[in-house]
Write a protein that holds these residues in place. Structure first.
Motif, PDB file in Angstrom:
ATOM      1  N   MET A   1       0.761  -1.207   0.152  1.00 23.75           N
ATOM      2  CA  MET A   1       0.041   0.024   0.086  1.00 23.75           C
ATOM      3  C   MET A   1       1.163   1.194  -0.234  1.00 23.75           C
ATOM      4  N   LYS A   2       0.528   2.296  -0.781  1.00 26.75           N
ATOM      5  CA  LYS A   2       1.230   3.398  -0.786  1.00 26.75           C
ATOM      6  C   LYS A   2       0.882   4.371   0.431  1.00 26.75           C
ATOM      7  N   GLU A   3       2.018   4.786   0.823  1.00 25.60           N
ATOM      8  CA  GLU A   3       2.018   5.573   2.186  1.00 25.60           C
ATOM      9  C   GLU A   3       1.153   6.737   2.207  1.00 25.60           C
ATOM     10  N   PHE A   4       0.496   7.195   3.143  1.00 32.67           N
ATOM     11  CA  PHE A   4      -0.632   8.336   2.985  1.00 32.67           C
ATOM     12  C   PHE A   4      -0.743   8.918   4.005  1.00 32.67           C
ATOM     13  N   GLY A   5      -1.005  10.314   3.948  1.00 31.97           N
ATOM     14  CA  GLY A   5      -1.353  11.216   5.212  1.00 31.97           C
ATOM     15  C   GLY A   5      -2.753  11.088   5.772  1.00 31.97           C
ATOM     16  N   TYR A   6      -3.123  11.424   6.898  1.00 28.24           N
ATOM     17  CA  TYR A   6      -4.295  11.422   7.503  1.00 28.24           C
ATOM     18  C   TYR A   6      -4.770  12.564   8.267  1.00 28.24           C
ATOM     19  N   GLN A   7      -5.886  13.326   8.047  1.00 29.23           N
ATOM     20  CA  GLN A   7      -6.330  14.297   8.790  1.00 29.23           C
ATOM     21  C   GLN A   7      -7.982  14.088   8.824  1.00 29.23           C
ATOM     22  N   ARG A   8      -8.222  14.534  10.155  1.00 24.55           N
ATOM     23  CA  ARG A   8      -9.824  14.503  10.626  1.00 24.55           C
ATOM     24  C   ARG A   8     -10.246  15.900  10.270  1.00 24.55           C
ATOM     25  N   ALA A   9     -11.403  15.752   9.503  1.00 26.71           N
ATOM     26  CA  ALA A   9     -12.120  17.141   9.388  1.00 26.71           C
ATOM     27  C   ALA A   9     -13.277  17.300  10.564  1.00 26.71           C
ATOM     28  N   HIS A  10     -13.460  18.603  10.911  1.00 26.84           N
ATOM     29  CA  HIS A  10     -14.389  18.849  11.929  1.00 26.84           C
ATOM     30  C   HIS A  10     -15.483  19.276  11.528  1.00 26.84           C
ATOM     31  N   ASP A  11     -15.697  20.175  10.127  1.00 28.02           N
ATOM     32  CA  ASP A  11     -16.936  20.609   9.616  1.00 28.02           C
ATOM     33  C   ASP A  11     -16.790  20.507   8.172  1.00 28.02           C
ATOM     34  N   VAL A  12     -17.715  20.928   7.461  1.00 24.72           N
ATOM     35  CA  VAL A  12     -17.729  20.739   5.980  1.00 24.72           C
ATOM     36  C   VAL A  12     -16.688  21.647   5.404  1.00 24.72           C
ATOM     37  N   PRO A  13     -16.756  22.869   5.558  1.00 25.10           N
ATOM     38  CA  PRO A  13     -15.808  23.892   4.941  1.00 25.10           C
ATOM     39  C   PRO A  13     -14.357  23.360   5.298  1.00 25.10           C
ATOM     40  N   GLY A  14     -13.936  22.864   6.468  1.00 22.26           N
ATOM     41  CA  GLY A  14     -12.647  22.439   6.646  1.00 22.26           C
ATOM     42  C   GLY A  14     -12.372  21.115   5.845  1.00 22.26           C
ATOM     43  N   ALA A  15     -13.457  20.256   5.605  1.00 21.94           N
ATOM     44  CA  ALA A  15     -13.126  19.180   4.622  1.00 21.94           C
ATOM     45  C   ALA A  15     -12.707  19.401   3.159  1.00 21.94           C
ATOM     46  N   LEU A  16     -13.650  20.249   2.774  1.00 23.88           N
ATOM     47  CA  LEU A  16     -13.441  20.905   1.417  1.00 23.88           C
ATOM     48  C   LEU A  16     -12.067  21.596   1.336  1.00 23.88           C
ATOM     49  N   ALA A  17     -11.779  22.275   2.202  1.00 19.69           N
ATOM     50  CA  ALA A  17     -10.560  22.970   2.082  1.00 19.69           C
ATOM     51  C   ALA A  17      -9.241  21.815   2.209  1.00 19.69           C
ATOM     52  N   LEU A  18      -9.385  20.961   2.969  1.00 17.99           N
ATOM     53  CA  LEU A  18      -8.309  19.905   2.952  1.00 17.99           C
ATOM     54  C   LEU A  18      -8.077  19.166   1.706  1.00 17.99           C
ATOM     55  N   LEU A  19      -9.149  18.973   1.018  1.00 16.76           N
ATOM     56  CA  LEU A  19      -9.194  18.280  -0.431  1.00 16.76           C
ATOM     57  C   LEU A  19      -8.770  19.365  -1.388  1.00 16.76           C
ATOM     58  N   ASP A  20      -9.113  20.352  -1.188  1.00 11.39           N
ATOM     59  CA  ASP A  20      -8.617  21.425  -2.278  1.00 11.39           C
ATOM     60  C   ASP A  20      -7.152  21.726  -2.165  1.00 11.39           C
ATOM     61  N   ALA A  21      -6.730  21.524  -1.145  1.00  9.42           N
ATOM     62  CA  ALA A  21      -5.315  21.710  -0.755  1.00  9.42           C
ATOM     63  C   ALA A  21      -4.395  20.563  -1.469  1.00  9.42           C
ATOM     64  N   ASP A  22      -5.048  19.416  -1.624  1.00  8.86           N
ATOM     65  CA  ASP A  22      -4.271  18.330  -2.123  1.00  8.86           C
ATOM     66  C   ASP A  22      -5.443  17.406  -2.973  1.00  8.86           C
ATOM     67  N   PRO A  23      -5.071  17.650  -4.284  1.00  3.71           N
ATOM     68  CA  PRO A  23      -6.016  16.735  -5.269  1.00  3.71           C
ATOM     69  C   PRO A  23      -6.026  15.562  -5.157  1.00  3.71           C
ATOM     70  N   ASP A  24      -4.831  14.824  -4.617  1.00  4.72           N
ATOM     71  CA  ASP A  24      -4.704  13.695  -4.440  1.00  4.72           C
ATOM     72  C   ASP A  24      -5.373  12.783  -3.281  1.00  4.72           C
ATOM     73  N   ALA A  25      -6.015  13.727  -2.534  1.00  3.99           N
ATOM     74  CA  ALA A  25      -6.474  13.226  -1.169  1.00  3.99           C
ATOM     75  C   ALA A  25      -8.101  12.665  -1.575  1.00  3.99           C
ATOM     76  N   ARG A  26      -8.418  11.800  -0.629  1.00  8.57           N
ATOM     77  CA  ARG A  26      -9.584  11.364  -0.664  1.00  8.57           C
ATOM     78  C   ARG A  26     -10.433  11.338   0.614  1.00  8.57           C
ATOM     79  N   PHE A  27     -11.842  11.717   0.595  1.00  8.72           N
ATOM     80  CA  PHE A  27     -12.700  11.521   1.764  1.00  8.72           C
ATOM     81  C   PHE A  27     -12.787  10.148   2.105  1.00  8.72           C
TER      82      PHE A  27
END
Length: 339
Positions: A1-27
């Motif tokens: 498995m490819k090494e990956f980062g992990y972050q926990r979102a606490h609200d919808v804007p925060g989740a969208l911002a995390l994905l926007d900052a890293d297009p290769d991220a996944r929800f």
């Protein structure tokens, strides 16, 4: 498995911002499909954005009579909810027909809708697959395809969509709500999944970076008398080789309203519009039910080893509609006796 980062979102804007900052991220919802695909190398995200703390875990009845289901509601909670069991019993049955109790405790509504096909050519990165690697071909056409699509497929892909929940939601005209950095939007489930065409790798009409926030079920009195029936190759914990979600409203032996959707027959949950047109206003009997099934299946294009699905779905549609008609007849007789 490819090494990956992990972050926990606490609200919808925060989740969208995390994905926007890293297009290769996944929800990440429950991870019951995504993590499996990461293990096989089909999915290789740079980061997972955990959504489980978002305030999207409620099921609420709206003033207009619709039912609003949050995207992070677990399948177990959805199946057990009193409003779902009473107003949309086929939805409860569909959820309970899928996976195991442990998986239903983790899997989320949003993730269920986005789960990907279990076609063996898709999940094996050593083999070509147009859905996984566009332009490489579809070996299922001449290879293993006993559970492939018989409706709406193309020469580019014959994989089927695996969701039980999606079939029931399709029958009841569900609407998917989502958020993007540019604002909120919604898609009917009929428009949510794209036709396979020559772009099988494009599975949904969600805008890039969108986050599913929930599903809305419009008021549907007909759904109170509904069933979900699934056929699989073993008694439990198996994906469908054919399924039907149906609701029927019968008065004086005539079909007043109907909802019908099929599973494991196409790249998306299949709304049986042709069958519904035959049924409305017609006698609620075996001849009508068979004519309706045949009308829908007239467009079927089975491959050499999945032609059995045509007979399977025909018999399944007739059996489920017959059961619902009998329920309606008993209810009508009971009501007359009580007068």
């Amino acid at each position: 498995m490819k090494e990956f980062g992990y972050q926990r979102a606490h609200d919808v804007p925060g989740a969208l911002a995390l994905l926007d900052a890293d297009p290769d991220a996944r929800f990440l919802g429950g991870g019951t499909n995504l993590v499996d695909l990461m293990k096989t190398g089909v999915e290789r995200p740079s980061r997972l954005v955990d959504l489980r703390e978002l305030p999207l875990d409620r099921i609420e009845s709206a003033p207009d009579g619709s039912l609003r289901i949050g995207a992070t509601v677990t399948n177990s909670d959805l199946a057990a909810h009193p409003d779902v069991r009473l107003r949309f019993p086929a939805l409860t049955q569909a959820v309970l027909a899928g996976a195991s109790g442990q998986l239903r405790n983790m899997a989320t509504v949003g993730g269920n809708l986005l789960q990907r096909t279990r076609c063996g050519y898709f999940t094996d990165v050593a083999r070509p697959c147009n859905k996984r690697s566009p332009g490489t071909g579809c070996p299922a056409l001449t290879g293993e395809h006993h559970n492939a699509a018989i409706l709406g497929a193309s020469e580019h892909c014959v994989a089927v969509h695996p969701s039980d929940l999606g079939v029931a939601l399709t029958a009841f005209d569900a609407v998917v709500t989502y958020e993007t950095a540019d604002g909120a939007g919604e898609l009917t489930l009929a428009d949510f999944y794209l036709p396979v065409g020559d772009t099988p790798h494009r599975e949904t009409a969600l805008p890039p970076g969108a986050l599913i926030t929930g599903v809305v079920l419009p008021p549907a009195p007909v759904a109170a008398v509904s069933r979900y029936r699934k056929v699989r190759e073993r008694a439990s914990y198996a994906f469908a080789i054919g399924s039907v979600a149906a609701a029927l409203d019968v008065e004086a032996g005539v079909v007043r309203d109907v909802r019908l959707a099929l599973g494991a027959v196409a790249s998306r949950p299949w709304r049986a519009h042709a069958a519904e047109r035959v049924l409305r206003g017609a006698p609620a009997d075996a001849r009508t039910f068979l004519a309706a099934a045949d009308a829908e299946l007239s467009a079927a294009a089975p491959l050499p080893h999945n032609g059995y699905k045509v007979d399977l779905i025909r018999n399944l549609v007739v059996a489920v509609l017959t059961e619902l008609a009998e329920v309606a007849e008993v209810a009508e007789l009971t009501e007359e006796a009580a007068r």
